[in-house]
Design an enzyme around this catalytic site. Structure first.
Site, short mmCIF file in Angstrom:
data_model
loop_
_atom_site.label_atom_id
_atom_site.label_comp_id
_atom_site.label_asym_id
_atom_site.label_seq_id
_atom_site.Cartn_x
_atom_site.Cartn_y
_atom_site.Cartn_z
N TYR A 608 27.27 27.70 48.64
CA TYR A 608 25.89 26.89 49.20
C TYR A 608 25.87 25.35 49.70
O TYR A 608 24.88 25.46 50.73
CB TYR A 608 24.54 27.25 48.04
CG TYR A 608 24.84 28.19 47.59
CD1 TYR A 608 25.17 29.61 47.86
CD2 TYR A 608 24.46 28.14 45.88
CE1 TYR A 608 25.20 30.25 47.16
CE2 TYR A 608 24.62 29.68 45.27
CZ TYR A 608 24.62 30.48 45.82
OH TYR A 608 25.03 31.95 45.50
N GLU A 658 40.82 28.31 46.74
CA GLU A 658 39.85 27.35 45.51
C GLU A 658 42.00 28.19 44.60
O GLU A 658 42.54 28.76 45.50
CB GLU A 658 39.68 28.08 44.39
CG GLU A 658 39.61 29.36 43.55
CD GLU A 658 38.20 29.20 42.98
OE1 GLU A 658 37.22 28.98 43.26
OE2 GLU A 658 37.97 30.84 42.34
N HIS A 705 36.07 30.33 37.12
CA HIS A 705 36.51 31.79 37.52
C HIS A 705 37.90 32.92 37.07
O HIS A 705 38.56 31.46 36.96
CB HIS A 705 36.98 31.57 39.29
CG HIS A 705 35.59 31.01 40.07
ND1 HIS A 705 35.77 30.66 41.36
CD2 HIS A 705 34.10 31.38 39.50
CE1 HIS A 705 34.12 30.42 42.33
NE2 HIS A 705 33.59 30.91 40.97
#
Length: 793
Positions: A608, A658, A705
């Site tokens: 985003y 990541e 995550h």
């Protein structure tokens, strides 16, 4: 167990034994107790010696390299018989992230020396990919027995029991760290084990999780967990409150990059109520070192003005602490104005970099804490030292094919009967379970017909209403609670049919759907995905968070057997094509504008941010693929990248990765080969801007995550180096992405603004409509208008 009980037990087993303290931290053998006693593993020769040693351990606190500063309480000791193990082996079953299947590893030596031993002798380690349904086959057993000169009758029950435990207990890791083999009898002795159970499976593994000892964990992290927050304590003085794991890691990295130090990692998720904000601030300020708070939130479905009101209401309780607030997304201008005019000790900052710098300016300097220091900053952007120390526990160990590949380039998988689609070497970056021909299924557009699973649920209903208004072609949905076909109960969707099963829907609908949006709870996601695979739906998008790992192992096994369906997710925002107004997922679609930049990302909130950054400089988006941050995603970064490279409407690409896994290395290797092929054919490469988050993540921690595990190979810097070697331009933080991409497109002659930016009285920035994008080949140009006097935040 008291010292007296230790002595009594040692008498029962003959006096000679091993005593080990029970704490949840690594490095115990070199640890020190609060009374000065050293080492937590001791061999004793008599009950009197056992009584003495255990009295030095029990009731004390143990300090190790992985324990918090205050140490860990030792309330239990483990007493076992001392055995003459003879030759030692290590036997591990874990998950291979690249291939989406269980991985069996066997090696000489114990786990502590496995990496060093394999580096000296590649033949000392054998890795075997396992089929999830078949488990340990006869071929695998024969292979291991021959390689390690083991008796088949003795090894077989151990292997089978280990794999059964791995599956039945939702284990992420089961390791016999020391499998001893007696020299004379050949008997195999399981002397020490390590087990890791998937947190996402806690509901169905309630018996296991009832054994959880919270005294071995940080109270502040447990309190955060109880309120739906993910908190990891670090050693700085700037408290951080961020929504989304990827954005939280990016914020911590940027603070370190500019010379500051974060006190915590805090992922607030999608919650933005006053109560949540108050609890988040309380958790942050429970650390007395914190003297400034940085709030960095992207508002999607929840508007930024509502988030600002919650922050202001919560901030009334914390007058003395300066709070820097950056809100982006829906109604961000109104939200920032509320912050600026609050009259409180709040500072509104619009830009990512300026918000970070303001927080560092307000924070009083603290002495550098002792701890590990990262590698120097890669590339030409400076060389700040980034602290990696964490004061929290719950270490998580994982293996990956490239992690083991780094031990020795000659170590290879040994699998007698590898299923189609599974790699035979760790160097095969194209070894994904999903059939490569289905990558084209990601090319959604105006004519994509979408069906929903879980259609009558609250989340799916509201999502479908918004998606339909956006312009996406929805043709119906499925809900198991509906006994027979009927209209959707919501008036806004009553023109769409609801079916009890996908099979019924496919028979009843006049045309087959191209895609399905799976909006069901995590524990039911795998069943819904498997139903869609069986129905051969071309594109399956699952957004659920915390889908158990073993559920995804079953899904990956099913994907490997077919060539019709492609899965995106789980734990992802989904996929969206702004030029076609086609959204399948939960991303804030109103923030997207038709344009030329494709985005592939592990993180939702970071994608985003990239959307906002590319819109701000007039580029817009062509196709955005959120692959998700799970350990076993249906579509990898490499596959998402390939889809964008093949997409004619995409002129530049943003790749957001990541820590955890090796997907970024696979993407970098593929990009290098792709660009070489493009150049050979006389074409021009598409510029790529990349970003890797988690440079400051403490080793062994899961950063929000499920797949973002810090530590080991490859590190964030390994990934950055690989991407830079592939020609990717690396951004330090999300605020740089837009300008970097625009300059690259301009340099390649692929972009030219036809107007200049204007300032208007309201203070909002407006782009003059109209810009020109040139095709990769030939002289034809495509004129596009991404926005008409749209606010660019």
């Amino acid at each position: 167990m008291s010292p007296a009980e230790v002595a009594n037990y040692l008498d029962e087993i003959g006096g000679r034994g091993v005593i080990k303290s029970q704490v949840l931290a690594g490095g115990r053998s070199s640890g020190t107790f609060s009374n000065g006693f050293n080492g937590d593993v001791h061999v004793v020769s008599s009950s009197d010696e056992g009584r003495h040693v255990s009295s030095k351990m029990l009731g004390q606190r143990l300090f190790t390299e992985q324990s918090p500063p205050e140490g860990l309480p030792v309330d239990k000791v483990y007493v076992v018989e001392h055995l003459n193990k003879g030759h030692e082996l290590n036997l591990t079953i874990t998950t291979d992230r690249s291939n989406g299947c269980p991985l069996l590893i066997m090696s000489h030596g114990s786990s502590t020396g496995m990496e060093e031993l394999a580096a000296k002798d590649p033949n000392a380690t054998v890795m075997v990919l396992l089929d999830y349904a078949e488990g340990v086959t006869e071929e695998t057993i024969i292979l291991l027995c021959e390689r390690f000169a083991l008796d088949r009758e003795r090894l077989t029950p151990i292997l089978q029991s280990l794999f059964t435990f791995f599956k039945e207990r939702d284990a992420t890791l089961v390791a016999i760290n020391s499998l001893g083999r007696e020299s004379e009898s050949g008997r195999l002795i399981c002397a020490n084990c390590t087990v890791s159970i998937d947190d996402a499976a806690s509901t169905r593994q309630s018996q296991v999780f009832s054994l959880r000892d919270k005294s071995q964990e940080m109270a502040v992290e447990i309190e955060a967990e109880e309120h739906g927050l993910v908190y990891i304590q670090l050693e700085g003085n700037i408290g951080c409150l961020v929504n989304g794991a990827g954005l939280a890691m990016a914020t911590n990295d940027a603070v370190a990059e500019y010379g500051g130090s974060c006190a915590n990692f805090l992922d607030g998720g999608g919650q933005a109520t006053k109560e949540t904000m108050v609890k988040a601030f309380q958790l942050i300020l429970s650390d007395k070192r914190v003297n400034t708070i940085l709030v960095n939130i992207y508002g999607g479905i929840t508007r930024c003005d509502m988030i600002a009101e919650s922050i202001i209401a919560a901030a009334h309780n914390f007058h003395d602490i300066p709070i820097v607030v950056r809100l982006q997304g829906t109604n961000s201008a109104a939200g920032q104005q509320l912050i600026a005019e609050s009259g409180l000790n709040l500072f509104a900052e619009d830009e990512f970099g300026s918000a970070v710098k303001k927080a560092i300016e307000l924070a009083a300097p603290i002495p550098n804490p002792a701890g590990a220091v990262s590698e120097a900053r890669v590339g030409s952007r400076g060389s700040s030292k980034i602290k990696l120390t964490s004061t929290s526990q719950r270490p998580f160990r994982t293996f990956s094919s490239l992690c083991l590949q780094s031990i020795s380039s000659t170590v290879r998988y040994a699998q007698p009967n590898i299923r189609r689609g599974m790699a035979t070497t760790t160097a095969d970056y194209a070894s994904r379970p999903t059939h490569p021909s289905t990558i084209s299924n990601l090319n959604i557009g105006q004519n994509t017909k979408v069906i929903y699973q879980g259609f009558t649920g609250k989340a799916a209903t509201s999502n479908a209403i918004a998606t339909l208004a956006y312009g996406t072609h929805i043709i119906g949905g499925v809900s198991p609670s509906i006994p027979s076909s009927s209209p959707h109960p919501n008036p806004s969707l009553s023109h769409l049919p609801v079916f009890p099963t996908l099979r019924t829907a496919l028979v009843s609908l006049p045309s087959k759907p191209h895609a399905t949006a799976v909006l069901v709870p995590a524990l039911h996601a795998a069943s819904a995905i498997l139903e869609a695979i069986e129905a051969e739906i071309p594109l399956i998008v699952s957004v659920a968070e915390h889908v158990p790992l073993h559920d995804m192992l079953r899904v990956q096994a099913a994907l490997r057997t077919q060539s019709a369906s492609r899965l995106v997710g789980p734990n992802c925002p989904g996929i969206i094509a702004p030029p076609a107004k086609c959204r399948i997922g939960i991303m804030p679609h109103l923030q997207y504008h038709a344009g030329c930049v494709g985005i592939v990302s592990k993180s939702g909130t970071l994608s985003y941010e990239a959307v906002g950054a590319t819109t701000k400089v007039g580029l817009g988006q062509s196709l955005c693929i959120g692959v998700g941050g799970d350990m076993l995603p249906g579509t990898s970064l490499r596959e998402g990248l390939e889809a964008l490279l093949r997409d004619d409407g995409t002129k530049g690409i943003v790749l957001l990765g990541e820590i955890g896994g090796e997907a970024e290395l696979e993407a970098a290797a593929f990009l290098q080969e792709w660009d070489r092929a493009i150049v050979r054919m006389g074409g021009r490469r598409k510029p790529v801007v990349g970003m890797i988050t988690g440079k400051t993540a403490p080793r062994g921690k899961v950063m929000g995550h499920a797949g973002a595990v810090a530590g080991g190979f490859p590190t964030a810097y390994d990934k950055i180096r690989a991407l830079e070697a592939a020609g990717v331009t690396i951004a330090v933080h999300p605020g740089e992405i837009g300008n970097l991409m625009r300059s690259l497109l301009e340099k390649e002659g692929l972009f030219r603004m036809k107007g200049e930016e204007n300032s208007v009285g309201s203070g909002k920035r407006v782009l003059t409509p109209g810009w020109e994008i040139f095709q990769m080949k030939g002289n034809r140009s495509l004129k596009m208008v991404p926005c008409k006097s749209a606010d660019v935040e």
